[in-house]
Design a protein around this motif. Structure first.
Motif, PDB file in Angstrom:
ATOM      1  N   GLY A  14       0.817  -1.206   0.000  1.00  0.00           N
ATOM      2  CA  GLY A  14       0.000   0.000   0.000  1.00  0.00           C
ATOM      3  C   GLY A  14       0.851   1.256   0.000  1.00  0.00           C
ATOM      4  N   SER A  15       1.895   1.277   0.816  1.00  0.00           N
ATOM      5  CA  SER A  15       2.789   2.423   0.884  1.00  0.00           C
ATOM      6  C   SER A  15       3.451   2.688  -0.465  1.00  0.00           C
ATOM      7  CB  SER A  15       3.858   2.194   1.957  1.00  0.00           C
ATOM      8  OG  SER A  15       4.731   3.301   2.050  1.00  0.00           O
ATOM      9  N   ILE A  16       3.904   1.624  -1.116  1.00  0.00           N
ATOM     10  CA  ILE A  16       4.543   1.765  -2.431  1.00  0.00           C
ATOM     11  C   ILE A  16       3.553   2.278  -3.466  1.00  0.00           C
ATOM     12  CG2 ILE A  16       5.573   0.491  -4.350  1.00  0.00           C
ATOM     13  CD1 ILE A  16       7.521   0.833  -2.108  1.00  0.00           C
ATOM     14  N   PHE A  17       2.368   1.662  -3.524  1.00  0.00           N
ATOM     15  CA  PHE A  17       1.398   2.019  -4.560  1.00  0.00           C
ATOM     16  C   PHE A  17       0.841   3.430  -4.380  1.00  0.00           C
ATOM     17  CE2 PHE A  17       0.347  -2.768  -5.090  1.00  0.00           C
ATOM     18  CZ  PHE A  17       1.494  -2.920  -5.870  1.00  0.00           C
ATOM     19  N   PHE A  18       0.614   3.846  -3.143  1.00  0.00           N
ATOM     20  CA  PHE A  18       0.088   5.202  -2.931  1.00  0.00           C
ATOM     21  C   PHE A  18       1.164   6.256  -3.163  1.00  0.00           C
ATOM     22  CE2 PHE A  18      -3.302   2.941  -0.611  1.00  0.00           C
ATOM     23  CZ  PHE A  18      -4.385   3.495  -1.273  1.00  0.00           C
ATOM     24  N   MET A  19       2.413   5.897  -2.942  1.00  0.00           N
ATOM     25  CA  MET A  19       3.494   6.804  -3.275  1.00  0.00           C
ATOM     26  C   MET A  19       3.557   6.990  -4.792  1.00  0.00           C
ATOM     27  SD  MET A  19       7.493   6.564  -2.226  1.00  0.00           S
ATOM     28  CE  MET A  19       7.695   5.070  -3.177  1.00  0.00           C
ATOM     29  N   ILE A  20       3.373   5.894  -5.538  1.00  0.00           N
ATOM     30  CA  ILE A  20       3.331   5.973  -7.000  1.00  0.00           C
ATOM     31  C   ILE A  20       2.144   6.826  -7.442  1.00  0.00           C
ATOM     32  CG2 ILE A  20       2.944   4.638  -9.108  1.00  0.00           C
ATOM     33  CD1 ILE A  20       4.450   2.329  -7.829  1.00  0.00           C
ATOM     34  N   LEU A  21       0.992   6.594  -6.810  1.00  0.00           N
ATOM     35  CA  LEU A  21      -0.217   7.329  -7.165  1.00  0.00           C
ATOM     36  C   LEU A  21      -0.038   8.832  -6.956  1.00  0.00           C
ATOM     37  CD1 LEU A  21      -3.195   7.233  -8.032  1.00  0.00           C
ATOM     38  CD2 LEU A  21      -3.797   6.955  -5.620  1.00  0.00           C
ATOM     39  N   MET A  22       0.566   9.223  -5.836  1.00  0.00           N
ATOM     40  CA  MET A  22       0.783  10.643  -5.567  1.00  0.00           C
ATOM     41  C   MET A  22       1.782  11.248  -6.546  1.00  0.00           C
ATOM     42  SD  MET A  22       0.779  10.716  -1.410  1.00  0.00           S
ATOM     43  CE  MET A  22       0.976  12.488  -1.365  1.00  0.00           C
ATOM     44  N   THR A  23       2.770  10.462  -6.943  1.00  0.00           N
ATOM     45  CA  THR A  23       3.747  10.940  -7.926  1.00  0.00           C
ATOM     46  C   THR A  23       3.088  11.187  -9.273  1.00  0.00           C
ATOM     47  OG1 THR A  23       5.521   9.690  -6.824  1.00  0.00           O
ATOM     48  CG2 THR A  23       5.918  10.396  -9.090  1.00  0.00           C
ATOM     49  N   VAL A  24       2.257  10.234  -9.706  1.00  0.00           N
ATOM     50  CA  VAL A  24       1.550  10.375 -10.987  1.00  0.00           C
ATOM     51  C   VAL A  24       0.585  11.549 -10.931  1.00  0.00           C
ATOM     52  CG1 VAL A  24      -0.065   9.250 -12.573  1.00  0.00           C
ATOM     53  CG2 VAL A  24       1.789   7.931 -11.565  1.00  0.00           C
TER      54      VAL A  24
ATOM     55  N   LYS B 280     -13.878  12.498  -4.870  1.00  0.00           N
ATOM     56  CA  LYS B 280     -14.632  11.256  -5.084  1.00  0.00           C
ATOM     57  C   LYS B 280     -13.870  10.300  -6.001  1.00  0.00           C
ATOM     58  CE  LYS B 280     -19.069  11.496  -5.389  1.00  0.00           C
ATOM     59  NZ  LYS B 280     -20.475  11.723  -5.858  1.00  0.00           N
ATOM     60  N   SER B 281     -13.336  10.821  -7.109  1.00  0.00           N
ATOM     61  CA  SER B 281     -12.580   9.967  -8.032  1.00  0.00           C
ATOM     62  C   SER B 281     -11.294   9.464  -7.375  1.00  0.00           C
ATOM     63  CB  SER B 281     -12.247  10.731  -9.313  1.00  0.00           C
ATOM     64  OG  SER B 281     -11.449  11.869  -9.034  1.00  0.00           O
ATOM     65  N   ALA B 282     -10.668  10.318  -6.559  1.00  0.00           N
ATOM     66  CA  ALA B 282      -9.447   9.910  -5.851  1.00  0.00           C
ATOM     67  C   ALA B 282      -9.755   8.792  -4.858  1.00  0.00           C
ATOM     68  CB  ALA B 282      -8.827  11.107  -5.131  1.00  0.00           C
ATOM     69  N   THR B 283     -10.910   8.852  -4.209  1.00  0.00           N
ATOM     70  CA  THR B 283     -11.308   7.814  -3.261  1.00  0.00           C
ATOM     71  C   THR B 283     -11.526   6.486  -3.976  1.00  0.00           C
ATOM     72  OG1 THR B 283     -12.389   9.488  -1.886  1.00  0.00           O
ATOM     73  CG2 THR B 283     -12.979   7.194  -1.483  1.00  0.00           C
ATOM     74  N   VAL B 284     -12.159   6.539  -5.146  1.00  0.00           N
ATOM     75  CA  VAL B 284     -12.378   5.317  -5.933  1.00  0.00           C
ATOM     76  C   VAL B 284     -11.047   4.697  -6.338  1.00  0.00           C
ATOM     77  CG1 VAL B 284     -13.306   4.408  -8.099  1.00  0.00           C
ATOM     78  CG2 VAL B 284     -14.633   6.075  -6.782  1.00  0.00           C
ATOM     79  N   ILE B 285     -10.114   5.522  -6.777  1.00  0.00           N
ATOM     80  CA  ILE B 285      -8.789   5.027  -7.163  1.00  0.00           C
ATOM     81  C   ILE B 285      -8.065   4.446  -5.956  1.00  0.00           C
ATOM     82  CG2 ILE B 285      -6.522   5.703  -8.050  1.00  0.00           C
ATOM     83  CD1 ILE B 285      -7.929   7.811  -9.749  1.00  0.00           C
ATOM     84  N   ALA B 286      -8.235   5.083  -4.794  1.00  0.00           N
ATOM     85  CA  ALA B 286      -7.594   4.588  -3.566  1.00  0.00           C
ATOM     86  C   ALA B 286      -8.107   3.187  -3.216  1.00  0.00           C
ATOM     87  CB  ALA B 286      -7.856   5.554  -2.418  1.00  0.00           C
ATOM     88  N   VAL B 287      -9.423   2.979  -3.338  1.00  0.00           N
ATOM     89  CA  VAL B 287      -9.995   1.645  -3.087  1.00  0.00           C
ATOM     90  C   VAL B 287      -9.405   0.622  -4.055  1.00  0.00           C
ATOM     91  CG1 VAL B 287     -12.125   0.271  -3.145  1.00  0.00           C
ATOM     92  CG2 VAL B 287     -12.141   2.560  -2.128  1.00  0.00           C
ATOM     93  N   PHE B 288      -9.266   1.034  -5.309  1.00  0.00           N
ATOM     94  CA  PHE B 288      -8.668   0.149  -6.320  1.00  0.00           C
ATOM     95  C   PHE B 288      -7.222  -0.204  -5.956  1.00  0.00           C
ATOM     96  CE2 PHE B 288      -6.354  -0.261 -10.425  1.00  0.00           C
ATOM     97  CZ  PHE B 288      -6.936  -1.450 -10.851  1.00  0.00           C
ATOM     98  N   MET B 289      -6.485   0.764  -5.434  1.00  0.00           N
ATOM     99  CA  MET B 289      -5.098   0.521  -5.025  1.00  0.00           C
ATOM    100  C   MET B 289      -5.027  -0.474  -3.870  1.00  0.00           C
ATOM    101  SD  MET B 289      -2.878   1.963  -6.882  1.00  0.00           S
ATOM    102  CE  MET B 289      -2.725   3.204  -8.160  1.00  0.00           C
ATOM    103  N   TRP B 290      -5.984  -0.391  -2.940  1.00  0.00           N
ATOM    104  CA  TRP B 290      -6.017  -1.345  -1.837  1.00  0.00           C
ATOM    105  C   TRP B 290      -6.305  -2.754  -2.341  1.00  0.00           C
ATOM    106  CZ3 TRP B 290      -3.779  -0.691   2.495  1.00  0.00           C
ATOM    107  CH2 TRP B 290      -3.711   0.563   3.110  1.00  0.00           C
ATOM    108  N   VAL B 291      -7.158  -2.848  -3.351  1.00  0.00           N
ATOM    109  CA  VAL B 291      -7.463  -4.166  -3.944  1.00  0.00           C
ATOM    110  C   VAL B 291      -6.204  -4.752  -4.582  1.00  0.00           C
ATOM    111  CG1 VAL B 291      -8.787  -5.364  -5.726  1.00  0.00           C
ATOM    112  CG2 VAL B 291      -9.901  -3.638  -4.303  1.00  0.00           C
ATOM    113  N   ILE B 292      -5.450  -3.916  -5.299  1.00  0.00           N
ATOM    114  CA  ILE B 292      -4.202  -4.378  -5.916  1.00  0.00           C
ATOM    115  C   ILE B 292      -3.200  -4.800  -4.840  1.00  0.00           C
ATOM    116  CG2 ILE B 292      -2.221  -3.695  -7.320  1.00  0.00           C
ATOM    117  CD1 ILE B 292      -4.015  -1.856  -8.881  1.00  0.00           C
ATOM    118  N   SER B 293      -3.121  -4.022  -3.776  1.00  0.00           N
ATOM    119  CA  SER B 293      -2.211  -4.348  -2.677  1.00  0.00           C
ATOM    120  C   SER B 293      -2.563  -5.698  -2.060  1.00  0.00           C
ATOM    121  CB  SER B 293      -2.262  -3.258  -1.603  1.00  0.00           C
ATOM    122  OG  SER B 293      -1.898  -2.004  -2.123  1.00  0.00           O
TER     123      SER B 293
END
Length: 358
Positions: free
Chosen positions: A123-133, A154-167
């Motif tokens: 999660g830490s890695i993926f959200f760091m990537i997300l913030m960079t992008v 709202k869109s950022a929250t949806v993407i965050a949920v998706f990132m947790w699923v990937i994690s």
């Protein structure tokens, strides 16, 4: 970011304390390494846990208290801090495991702690990537109407949920294969991969790719495009922003590259290369050092991503003043006085310079 996961920590402990993993016909004494780890690992894990928990906990408290002011960046910060906290929660258990050389928390907790550890790491890695992008899109493609239209909390929250699923998907193999076993009256918590499968090799490769290669390439690409745009701006703060970017990239590279190099060497060792006692001893000792260095990255995330922002710093002082009015009330007054004096001095220097020019 960790963060810090080599088949991961649980399997690393099997390396520290179980000599049966070596060739049964080869005598390899790592008692000195084991004794060192009993003191070194619990001490360092405890320090990382305390410092990281305070920093990331404060970030969460500020974002929750002032959630009505939240923006897209705050959503990323919230989930990054949450990832680091999940990761940090596992460290006291690993510290106890290292100190006592056996797992005393049962089979369920073995899987649960591994889940916290892995979810926090990825999660830490993926959200760091997300913030960079996100920074890349905002700065480099600021004029793109499509991006601006869909960039919302709202869109950022949806993407965050998706990132947790990937994690969770990336963590599942380690969670599923984690087991607590009684081996010679000593309970262990580690991954038990099916014999004859490539799961262990896959986990090493997955860690190197998802834990270093992809995030590093993303960071380098995005910030290599961001820096020229910032340098072209006339803002006086551009140099500060560029320095911050260089620090961010350097910190990630310095903290995570040694760890991933050792993980790759463990992968080669698993394949049968360098299968000698001295190599095993050195690799085991090196793993302890680089692992702890990598873990420290989650302590720096609040500083790098949150506290450097002027807006966020003000909110931090505000909430600390409410909690500790005696100390931070006075500190805030001193900081405000200093800011006013600095602003006044800057105003005077500007007047003097103007006078000289005229």
């Amino acid at each position: 970011m960790a963060m810090t996961v080599s088949n991961y920590t649980t399997e690393d402990y099997s390396s520290y304390y179980e000599l049966d993993n070596l060739d049964q016909h080869q005598s390899c004494n790592i008692i000195s390494v084991r004794n060192f780890s009993r003191v070194f690992l619990p001490t360092l894990y405890t320090i990382v846990f305390i410092v990281g928990f305070m920093g990331n906990g404060l970030v969460l408290c500020v974002l929750i208290k002032f959630h009505n002011r939240a923006n897209v960046t705050d959503v990323g910060l919230f989930n990054l801090a949450l990832s680091d906290l999940l990761f940090l929660i596992s460290l006291p258990f690993w510290a106890h495991y290292a100190a006592t050389s056996q797992w005393t928390f049962g089979s369920f907790m073995c899987r649960a702690v591994t889940a916290f550890y892995m979810l926090g790491f990825y999660g830490s890695i993926f959200f760091m990537i997300l913030m960079t992008v996100d920074r890349y899109a905002v700065i480099v493609h600021a004029q793109t109407s499509l991006f601006s239209k869909h960039r919302s909390v709202k869109s950022a929250t949806v993407i965050a949920v998706f990132m947790w699923v990937i994690s969770l998907g990336a963590s599942l193999p380690n969670i599923i294969f984690s087991e607590a076993n009684n081996e010679s009256d000593v309970w262990t918590c580690k991954q038990e991969y099916p014999v004859g499968t490539a799961w262990q090799s896959v986990s090493y490769i997955e860690l190197n790719i998802l834990g270093l290669i992809i995030p590093l390439l993303t960071i380098v690409f995005c910030y290599s495009r961001i820096i020229p745009v910032l340098m072209a701006m006339k803002s006086q703060k551009r140099h500060k922003a560029v320095r911050l970017i260089l620090v961010l990239v350097s910190v990630f590279f310095l903290f995570w590259t040694p760890y991933n190099i050792v993980i790759f060497l463990k992968f080669l060792h698993h394949l049968g290369y360098f299968h000698i006692c001295k190599w095993y001893q050195d690799l085991t000792m090196a793993m302890q050092w680089v692992e702890t260095i990598a873990f420290c990255h989650c302590c720096l995330n609040p500083i790098i991503y949150a506290f450097v922002g002027e807006k966020f710093r003000k909110l931090v002082f505000k909430i600390l003043k409410e909690w500790f009015p005696v100390c931070f009330g006075r500190c805030t007054t001193i900081v405000n006085d200093f800011s006013e004096r600095r602003s006044s001095m800057h105003s005077r220097s500007s007047e003097i310079s103007t006078t000289k020019i005229l």
